[in-house]
Scaffold this motif. Structure first.
Motif, PDB file in Angstrom:
ATOM      1  N   GLY A   1       0.820  -1.210   0.000  1.00 47.11           N
ATOM      2  CA  GLY A   1       0.000   0.000   0.000  1.00 47.11           C
ATOM      3  C   GLY A   1       0.852   1.256   0.000  1.00 47.11           C
ATOM      4  O   GLY A   1       0.573   2.225  -0.705  1.00 47.11           O
ATOM      5  N   MET A   2       1.914   1.237   0.799  1.00 46.60           N
ATOM      6  CA  MET A   2       2.755   2.430   0.958  1.00 46.60           C
ATOM      7  C   MET A   2       3.476   2.771  -0.338  1.00 46.60           C
ATOM      8  O   MET A   2       3.543   3.944  -0.726  1.00 46.60           O
ATOM      9  CB  MET A   2       3.776   2.141   2.067  1.00 46.60           C
ATOM     10  CG  MET A   2       4.557   3.341   2.514  1.00 46.60           C
ATOM     11  SD  MET A   2       3.502   4.493   3.395  1.00 46.60           S
ATOM     12  CE  MET A   2       4.481   5.970   3.232  1.00 46.60           C
TER      13      MET A   2
ATOM     14  N   ASP B   1       2.518   2.049  -3.300  1.00 42.59           N
ATOM     15  CA  ASP B   1       1.476   2.529  -4.211  1.00 42.59           C
ATOM     16  C   ASP B   1       1.138   3.987  -3.912  1.00 42.59           C
ATOM     17  O   ASP B   1       1.081   4.842  -4.806  1.00 42.59           O
ATOM     18  CB  ASP B   1       0.244   1.620  -4.040  1.00 42.59           C
ATOM     19  CG  ASP B   1      -0.861   1.952  -5.023  1.00 42.59           C
ATOM     20  OD1 ASP B   1      -0.643   2.827  -5.874  1.00 42.59           O
ATOM     21  OD2 ASP B   1      -1.934   1.335  -4.935  1.00 42.59           O
ATOM     22  N   LEU B   2       0.960   4.273  -2.610  1.00 42.61           N
ATOM     23  CA  LEU B   2       0.630   5.643  -2.180  1.00 42.61           C
ATOM     24  C   LEU B   2       1.720   6.618  -2.615  1.00 42.61           C
ATOM     25  O   LEU B   2       1.446   7.663  -3.205  1.00 42.61           O
ATOM     26  CB  LEU B   2       0.493   5.637  -0.656  1.00 42.61           C
ATOM     27  CG  LEU B   2       0.026   6.870   0.115  1.00 42.61           C
ATOM     28  CD1 LEU B   2      -0.525   6.424   1.446  1.00 42.61           C
ATOM     29  CD2 LEU B   2       1.124   7.857   0.360  1.00 42.61           C
TER      30      LEU B   2
ATOM     31  N   VAL C   1       1.717   8.545   8.715  1.00 45.45           N
ATOM     32  CA  VAL C   1       2.217   8.226   7.370  1.00 45.45           C
ATOM     33  C   VAL C   1       1.494   9.052   6.313  1.00 45.45           C
ATOM     34  O   VAL C   1       2.117   9.592   5.391  1.00 45.45           O
ATOM     35  CB  VAL C   1       2.054   6.714   7.077  1.00 45.45           C
ATOM     36  CG1 VAL C   1       2.418   6.409   5.636  1.00 45.45           C
ATOM     37  CG2 VAL C   1       2.926   5.906   8.017  1.00 45.45           C
TER      38      VAL C   1
ATOM     39  N   PRO D   1      -4.268   9.121  -2.497  1.00 41.04           N
ATOM     40  CA  PRO D   1      -3.942   8.043  -3.417  1.00 41.04           C
ATOM     41  C   PRO D   1      -4.471   6.685  -2.942  1.00 41.04           C
ATOM     42  O   PRO D   1      -4.772   6.514  -1.772  1.00 41.04           O
ATOM     43  CB  PRO D   1      -2.421   8.061  -3.426  1.00 41.04           C
ATOM     44  CG  PRO D   1      -1.990   8.776  -2.216  1.00 41.04           C
ATOM     45  CD  PRO D   1      -3.125   9.587  -1.720  1.00 41.04           C
ATOM     46  N   SER D   2      -4.528   5.755  -3.864  1.00 40.77           N
ATOM     47  CA  SER D   2      -5.280   4.535  -3.604  1.00 40.77           C
ATOM     48  C   SER D   2      -4.567   3.551  -2.684  1.00 40.77           C
ATOM     49  O   SER D   2      -5.170   2.589  -2.243  1.00 40.77           O
ATOM     50  CB  SER D   2      -5.561   3.831  -4.931  1.00 40.77           C
ATOM     51  OG  SER D   2      -4.337   3.403  -5.503  1.00 40.77           O
ATOM     52  N   GLY D   3      -3.300   3.779  -2.369  1.00 39.94           N
ATOM     53  CA  GLY D   3      -2.601   2.824  -1.524  1.00 39.94           C
ATOM     54  C   GLY D   3      -3.014   2.882  -0.066  1.00 39.94           C
ATOM     55  O   GLY D   3      -2.733   1.960   0.695  1.00 39.94           O
ATOM     56  N   VAL D   4      -3.722   3.978   0.331  1.00 38.13           N
ATOM     57  CA  VAL D   4      -3.985   4.204   1.757  1.00 38.13           C
ATOM     58  C   VAL D   4      -4.658   3.019   2.462  1.00 38.13           C
ATOM     59  O   VAL D   4      -4.168   2.571   3.497  1.00 38.13           O
ATOM     60  CB  VAL D   4      -4.774   5.517   1.959  1.00 38.13           C
ATOM     61  CG1 VAL D   4      -5.257   5.637   3.383  1.00 38.13           C
ATOM     62  CG2 VAL D   4      -3.896   6.703   1.597  1.00 38.13           C
TER      63      VAL D   4
ATOM     64  N   LYS E   1      -4.769  -0.233   1.908  1.00 40.59           N
ATOM     65  CA  LYS E   1      -3.876  -1.387   2.086  1.00 40.59           C
ATOM     66  C   LYS E   1      -2.815  -1.081   3.126  1.00 40.59           C
ATOM     67  O   LYS E   1      -2.500  -1.908   3.976  1.00 40.59           O
ATOM     68  CB  LYS E   1      -3.198  -1.742   0.761  1.00 40.59           C
ATOM     69  CG  LYS E   1      -4.051  -2.607  -0.131  1.00 40.59           C
ATOM     70  CD  LYS E   1      -3.290  -3.841  -0.598  1.00 40.59           C
ATOM     71  CE  LYS E   1      -4.239  -4.844  -1.231  1.00 40.59           C
ATOM     72  NZ  LYS E   1      -5.036  -4.262  -2.332  1.00 40.59           N
ATOM     73  N   MET E   2      -2.261   0.127   3.040  1.00 40.08           N
ATOM     74  CA  MET E   2      -1.210   0.520   3.964  1.00 40.08           C
ATOM     75  C   MET E   2      -1.755   0.485   5.392  1.00 40.08           C
ATOM     76  O   MET E   2      -1.119  -0.065   6.302  1.00 40.08           O
ATOM     77  CB  MET E   2      -0.727   1.920   3.556  1.00 40.08           C
ATOM     78  CG  MET E   2       0.437   2.473   4.317  1.00 40.08           C
ATOM     79  SD  MET E   2      -0.083   3.399   5.751  1.00 40.08           S
ATOM     80  CE  MET E   2      -0.896   4.809   5.002  1.00 40.08           C
TER      81      MET E   2
END
Lengths: 310, 378
Positions: free
Chosen positions: A108-109, A111-112, B50, B343-346, B348-349
């Protein structure tokens, strides 16, 4: 056509890219070997690689300094390793599941960060090929072995170094004893926690380098989830290699050759559906585990947290 | 009593030292709940740091998650739609984890379940004119069988060859994605697009909006019968684990494998069976998603990481089927809102941080921390 596979040019091509593609496996799996020999299963490799790949790519893109890019990737991997070490060594967390947590975080990180800081897929000038004088002019062999880039050579150099450290130094003896019998090691004055911190952080650092080798030495791009299971395969390679650096090298080469064959099959337009070809490394991982598990015994204390009794 | 000291804090850290003692008796019932909530709180703070670090506004992001998932009836319904697949993958993980089998492959089993159910329509095993009351049960069985097969492989390899199930299930996840792609990019492709044709209406699970003619309030609500199937599955699983002899065996193997072996319980056989049941539950989730939401076989909505979220939900719910139902709704909300967060990763992170914090917090359930001042030593 199938017969195209057997022409000399294609065979040389397959072998040369096989040697290249072993690079990320080698860095990640050698790092994982150290962690597992000390008794820790680090399943966060995939996440550490993704963050390392992004960090290296970003630094290389903005500064053009490839050495700095690798350093930053190492630092990012080391920080992830430090967090992993705290959770597994101090907090005695279940290692398999917490590793998946670190994987999701890295996935995820990266990607972000990719979307915030880059947004689109770009390419970067990665490590150039080094043509070793004279040797690289040997037909065939020259292309396969002596025209690779610096990160590829360094990965292969890591194997004898890792073998030497694990088997011929006091540090290696400490690592192995902590992985086999932490109680005995502790009673002899070895700091179990200290050794495990060292190996997990080392593993994280090398995973960061493994990611960097993908994004600035082999593919020279960064994409979301670009590792697609490579880090997990690296963990399996450690089992396959019997927890020995030379065994890991053998496994890494086997996998990279299969990968390279798979890529060439697609390039040559051989009528095997690409989705089936893509499965090959993953199927091979499972088969290889079946073949290797009964053959060698792993470190006795693998995945067992150490609790010191006063 | 044995006493444990964290090597890091050492025997002398200033004027006091921290001692860790294994808990000898069960902590009070509220304690694990408080620890889990604390862990999530800390995870959200870490996630916020983060997000802020990456240039976002953590308060806005979190407020957005709350509003976008529970703000009105429509989004609550959407939250439940997202919760349904998570519920089933979490149930799948919970029974495997109960036996300390680390099935990380709910993702692949979910995909295979979707594939198996789709095969009924696309192969086709049943013609498009088949009435729903035959179609839906056949698809359920097909999905569960495909998922069970995908659980059988790692179970068998674990039982016979002692192959690490974490790695084999992870590899099977990647294989299942390629397998699905092979079918929808080739044989079942609709006009060259990377998706299968749409299923006939009789192969759709009923949705709330189907009843909007009688009850206008239901207009636009996409919650489907998969949620009921999931809740029923949770109840059956609860009966199985807490009220059946087999469930007792599974729990015994998980808690104390050597005692189970002495009691004559066949661990190999149960390893295979539990992995199959686990796979079947995840496969049922894939079937419900494909017939309730997507209505065709397509990669991105199916391979969306529900299997991994299921791991977190199962762990957070302490593997209890009833609690899993509630926790899935919360994670459905996170994922729903996550689609709109850039952004879309949030999501999952944050899920990764939550999982790590939760696992780390288990430490507080197993040990009690005592601070001992120097000089007051026995």
């Amino acid at each position: 056509m199938i017969s195209d596979l057997f022409s000399v040019t294609v065979l040389v091509g397959i072998l040369a890219s096989g040697i290249r593609l072993a690079t990320p496996y080698l860095y990640a799996a050698i790092g994982e070997t150290f962690a597992q020999r000390s008794g820790v299963l680090n399943l966060g490799v995939e996440g550490q690689m993704l963050l390392g790949a992004f960090a290296a790519f970003y630094v290389a893109l903005t500064t053009g300094n490839l050495g700095l890019a690798v350093l930053v990737a190492m630092l990012v991997g080391a920080i992830m390793g430090l967090a992993m070490a705290f959770v597994t060594v101090n907090l005695h967390a279940q290692q398999g599941i917490s590793g998946i947590g670190f994987y999701l975080f890295g996935l995820g990180m990266s990607d972000l960060l990719f979307q915030k800081m880059l947004g689109t897929v770009e390419t970067v000038r990665g490590f150039p090929r080094i043509h070793i004088p004279v040797l690289s002019d040997i037909p065939g062999l020259g292309q396969i072995f002596f025209s690779q880039n610096l990160m590829v050579y360094a990965a292969y150099l890591l194997v004898p170094i890792a073998w030497f450290v694990l088997n011929k130094t006091t540090l290696g003896l400490k690592i192995r004893s902590v992985g086999e019998n932490p109680e005995a090691a502790d009673s002899l004055g070895v700091s179990v926690a200290g050794v495990r911190y060292f190996t997990i952080v080392l593993g994280g650092t090398l995973s960061g380098v493994a990611g960097a080798s993908l994004s600035i030495a082999l593919l020279n791009v960064f994409q979301q989830n670009m590792t697609s299971g490579l880090g997990f395969i690296a963990v399996a390679l450690v089992y396959f290699g019997g927890w020995r650096p030379w065994g890991v090298l053998g496994g890494a080469l086997l996998f990279s050759m299969v990968n390279s064959l798979q890529l060439w099959i697609q390039v040559l337009g051989i009528p095997i559906p690409s989705d089936i070809a893509v499965m090959m490394p993953y199927v091979l991982t499972i088969l290889v585990l079946v073949a290797s598990v009964s053959r060698v015994r792993g470190p006795s204390a693998l995945t067992k947290p150490f609790e010191r009794e006063d | 009593m044995t006493e444990t000291t964290t090597p890091q804090t050492g025997p002398q850290a200033g004027s006091f030292r921290i001692k860790l003692e294994p808990r000898l008796q069960e902590p009070p019932r509220w304690y694990p709940v408080a620890v889990s909530l604390g862990a999530i709180f800390i995870a959200l703070i870490l996630g916020g740091i983060v997000i802020a670090f990456a240039g976002g506004d953590p308060f806005l992001s979190y407020a957005h998650i709350a509003r976008a998932s529970f703000g009105n009836l429509g989004v609550i319904s959407d939250t439940l739609v997202k919760a349904t697949p998570i519920l089933m993958t979490a149930l799948a993980c919970s029974i495997a984890f109960r036996m300390k089998l680390w099935n990380i492959g709910a993702e692949g089993q979910f995909i295979m379940g979707a594939f198996g159910a789709s095969a009924v329509v696309l192969a086709p095993l049943l013609s498009a004119e088949t009435p729903a009351w035959i179609f839906i049960p056949v698809m359920m069985v097909a999905g569960m069988l495909a998922g069970a097969l995908w659980g059988f492989i790692p179970g068998y390899l674990k039982a016979k060859f002692n192959v690490n199930e974490i790695i084999s299930t992870l590899m099977l996840n990647y294989i299942s994605i390629s397998w699905m792609n092979f079918w929808i990019f080739g044989v079942w492709s609709e006009g060259g697009f990377q998706m299968s044709p749409r299923f006939p209406r009789t192969a759709w699970l009923p949705r709330l909006l189907d009843y909007a003619e009688t009850f206008p309030i239901l207009r636009g609500l996409t919650t489907h019968a998969g949620l009921l199937i999931g809740i029923a599955a949770a109840f059956v699983l609860w009966l199985l684990i807490y009220r059946s002899r087999w469930g007792y065996e599974i729990r015994l193997i998980g808690d104390n494998p050597s005692a189970a072996r002495y009691a004559g319980i066949d661990i190999s056989r149960n390893t295979i069976l539990v992995m199959m049941v686990s796979g079947a539950l995840a496969g049922l989730g894939g079937m419900s998603e494909i017939t309730g939401v997507v209505h065709r076989l397509q990669t991105s909505p199916v391979a969306a990481g529900y299997g991994f979220t299921g791991i977190i939900v199962a762990w957070l719910a302490k593997l209890h089927p009833g609690v899993i139902v509630v926790v899935s709704v919360l994670f459905g909300a996170l994922i729903l809102a996550g689609r709109e967060i850039q952004p879309s990763g949030v999501p999952k992170m944050i899920q990764g941080i939550i999982l790590v914090c939760l696992i780390a917090s288990d430490f507080l359930l197993r040990y009690r921390i005592r601070i001992i001042r120097a000089g007051s030593e026995e």
